[in-house]
Design an enzyme around this catalytic site. Structure first.
Site, PDB file in Angstrom:
ATOM      1  N   SER A 173     -34.567 162.327  25.688  1.00  0.00           N
ATOM      2  CA  SER A 173     -33.215 162.156  25.180  1.00  0.00           C
ATOM      3  C   SER A 173     -32.565 162.496  26.689  1.00  0.00           C
ATOM      4  O   SER A 173     -32.540 163.544  27.105  1.00  0.00           O
ATOM      5  CB  SER A 173     -32.884 163.349  24.347  1.00  0.00           C
ATOM      6  OG  SER A 173     -31.559 163.548  24.179  1.00  0.00           O
ATOM      7  N   SER A 174     -32.030 161.249  26.935  1.00  0.00           N
ATOM      8  CA  SER A 174     -31.228 161.350  28.274  1.00  0.00           C
ATOM      9  C   SER A 174     -30.036 162.238  28.449  1.00  0.00           C
ATOM     10  O   SER A 174     -29.918 163.166  29.460  1.00  0.00           O
ATOM     11  CB  SER A 174     -30.397 159.863  28.503  1.00  0.00           C
ATOM     12  OG  SER A 174     -29.781 159.931  29.517  1.00  0.00           O
ATOM     13  N   GLU A 182     -30.626 151.749  25.941  1.00  0.00           N
ATOM     14  CA  GLU A 182     -29.383 151.333  25.980  1.00  0.00           C
ATOM     15  C   GLU A 182     -28.936 150.623  27.487  1.00  0.00           C
ATOM     16  O   GLU A 182     -28.048 149.600  27.172  1.00  0.00           O
ATOM     17  CB  GLU A 182     -28.424 152.663  25.897  1.00  0.00           C
ATOM     18  CG  GLU A 182     -26.928 152.338  26.170  1.00  0.00           C
ATOM     19  CD  GLU A 182     -26.212 153.603  26.232  1.00  0.00           C
ATOM     20  OE1 GLU A 182     -26.468 154.709  25.756  1.00  0.00           O
ATOM     21  OE2 GLU A 182     -25.262 153.851  27.091  1.00  0.00           O
ATOM     22  N   CYS A 230     -23.905 163.788  17.187  1.00  0.00           N
ATOM     23  CA  CYS A 230     -22.615 163.357  17.963  1.00  0.00           C
ATOM     24  C   CYS A 230     -22.375 162.264  16.907  1.00  0.00           C
ATOM     25  O   CYS A 230     -23.150 161.871  15.974  1.00  0.00           O
ATOM     26  CB  CYS A 230     -22.774 162.584  19.182  1.00  0.00           C
ATOM     27  SG  CYS A 230     -23.918 161.329  19.164  1.00  0.00           S
TER      28      CYS A 230
HETATM   29  S1  SF4 Z   1     -22.733 156.532  22.728  1.00  0.00           S
HETATM   30 FE1  SF4 Z   1     -24.730 157.673  22.247  1.00  0.00          FE
HETATM   31  S2  SF4 Z   1     -24.356 160.108  22.662  1.00  0.00           S
HETATM   32 FE2  SF4 Z   1     -22.270 158.787  22.530  1.00  0.00          FE
HETATM   33  S3  SF4 Z   1     -21.309 159.338  20.541  1.00  0.00           S
HETATM   34 FE3  SF4 Z   1     -22.662 157.055  20.591  1.00  0.00          FE
HETATM   35  S4  SF4 Z   1     -24.639 157.644  19.968  1.00  0.00           S
HETATM   36 FE4  SF4 Z   1     -23.790 159.578  20.534  1.00  0.00          FE
END
Ligand code: SF4
Length: 384
Positions: free
Chosen positions: A299-300, A163, A44
């Site tokens: 990895s969630s 997170e 991402c």
């Molecule tokens: S919040 Fe996490 S999954 Fe979403 S774009 Fe950012 S790094 Fe990627």
């Protein structure tokens, strides 16, 4: 300079195979095998940026020790490659946080660190390279506002995930800040029941002691609540949980008082949502014999992609191409098992049906395209 690093990143995670499959209508066909690729998968924007910043930091501070606080993202291959490039992990055995000093560079991961850890690193005079994703910062902004306004942040997330720990810590920046982490609808239902009719206060505190802010009192701290979530949760579940709280608050205080007692913001990140939508579309479009979901076992977002698939088709969550042991055996993380690095890995035999084979393929936001390409090639080798 930035372009040079982008080139380095692209070379490290060469996605030529995936690019080719995309150009071919997201379809790979060879002999009896057809693979259908999800239209959104893999790295991402937040992960790409974090990994890029880490490589840049290593280059920009050549004579200095460069650390990561822990995994930059939840993919063992990406983390190992960073170690191989001389970046040290404070979470590795033998590394000492109290030895950090002014000459050291510390990279903060895409999912952020707690307010306390950030302060400790700053106090030591370290140079901080903050790769916290903008979508995570958006959640923090909402949680901070809840705390300022005296609302308890109800966080749909995994209490041990970096997170969620970082997000929860944002609530404690203000004296009125409180948080409560709920993992799923069952936990949300228990909290909603307490909102509606109260209950055994001591039992509630005992049940949620590891998931709530210090001194959490359900009789006081569930009067005004604001919903948020870990960015990588299952979007449909997060929305349902938000609606459960809205309904419970409405039942308790009445619709006209809702605004004084309830707030909600959609804080699932767009990348997570796009990957979940893409896999749902793939499952709608094709009659698949099986689904492969590629990504770290901790990895969630990958685990949640596997959950979506497993409801519709036989699904294997694999971490890399080595999991495809042979045409007869596959190593995989059972869907629904705890999402930890040390999670149980199962071996299934007789996994690959004979005859014409239609396989769906997706990958979590922390999985580089070169790994996806290797999975395609390895699967092809079993189907000749
Ligand atoms: S919040 Fe996490 S999954 Fe979403 S774009 Fe950012 S790094 Fe990627």
């Amino acid at each position: 300079m930035k372009e040079a690093f982008a080139g380095e990143l692209a070379a490290a995670y060469d996605g030529a195979v995936v690019d080719e499959v995309r150009a071919n209508g997201y379809r790979f066909a060879a002999g009896r095998l057809t693979i259908h690729l999800a239209r959104e998968l893999g790295f991402c924007y937040g992960v790409e940026r974090a990994v890029d910043y880490a490589y840049q930091a290593r280059r920009r501070f050549p004579g200095q020790r460069v650390y990561l606080t822990g995994e930059i993202i939840h993919n063992p291959h990406v983390n190992q490659r960073l170690r191989d490039n001389g970046i040290r992990f404070l979470s590795d055995p033998g590394e000492q946080r109290d030895e950090l000093g002014a000459g050291d560079v510390v990279i903060l991961p895409a999912f952020g660190v707690t307010v306390g850890e950030m302060a400790r690193l700053a106090e030591r005079g370290c140079t901080l390279v903050d790769t916290t994703c903008g979508s995570v910062l958006n959640v923090w902004k909402n949680v901070t506002r809840y705390a300022q306004d005296g609302f308890t942040a109800i966080i749909h997330g995994k209490v041990k995930h970096e997170e969620t720990r970082a997000t929860a810590s944002q609530a404690l920046k203000y004296p009125s800040g409180r948080y409560l982490v709920v993992l799923d609808k069952a936990e949300a239902a228990a909290v909603c029941s307490y909102i509606r009719q109260g209950g055994d206060r001591a039992a509630f505190i005992a049940r949620f002691s590891a998931a709530a802010s210090p001194g959490f009192d359900p009789d006081v701290d569930l009067v005004r609540v604001g919903c948020a979530n870990q960015t990588t949760m299952l979007m449909s579940e997060s929305l349902e949980i938000g609606e459960m709280f809205r309904a419970a608050i409405t039942d308790r205080y009445g619709a006209e008082a809702l605004v004084q007692h309830f707030r909600a913001f959609d804080t699932i990140c767009s990348a997570t949502q796009e990957r979940q939508d893409a896999v749902a579309a793939l499952l709608d479009e094709y009659a698949l014999d099986l689904m492969l979901v590629v990504g770290g076992y901790n990895s969630s977002n990958t685990c949640n992609l596997a959950r979506i698939c497993a409801e519709r088709v036989r699904t294997f969550h694999i971490s890399d191409p080595d999991c495809l042991v042979s045409a007869d055996a596959i190593n995989h993380r059972p869907v629904g098992a705890p999402s930890t690095t040390t999670g149980r890995e199962a071996t299934t035999t007789g996994w690959l049906p004979s005859g014409a084979l239609s396989v769906g393929l997706t990958a979590g936001a922390s999985t580089p395209n070169n790994i996806v390409g290797q999975v395609i090639k390895r699967l092809e080798s079993f189907c000749r």
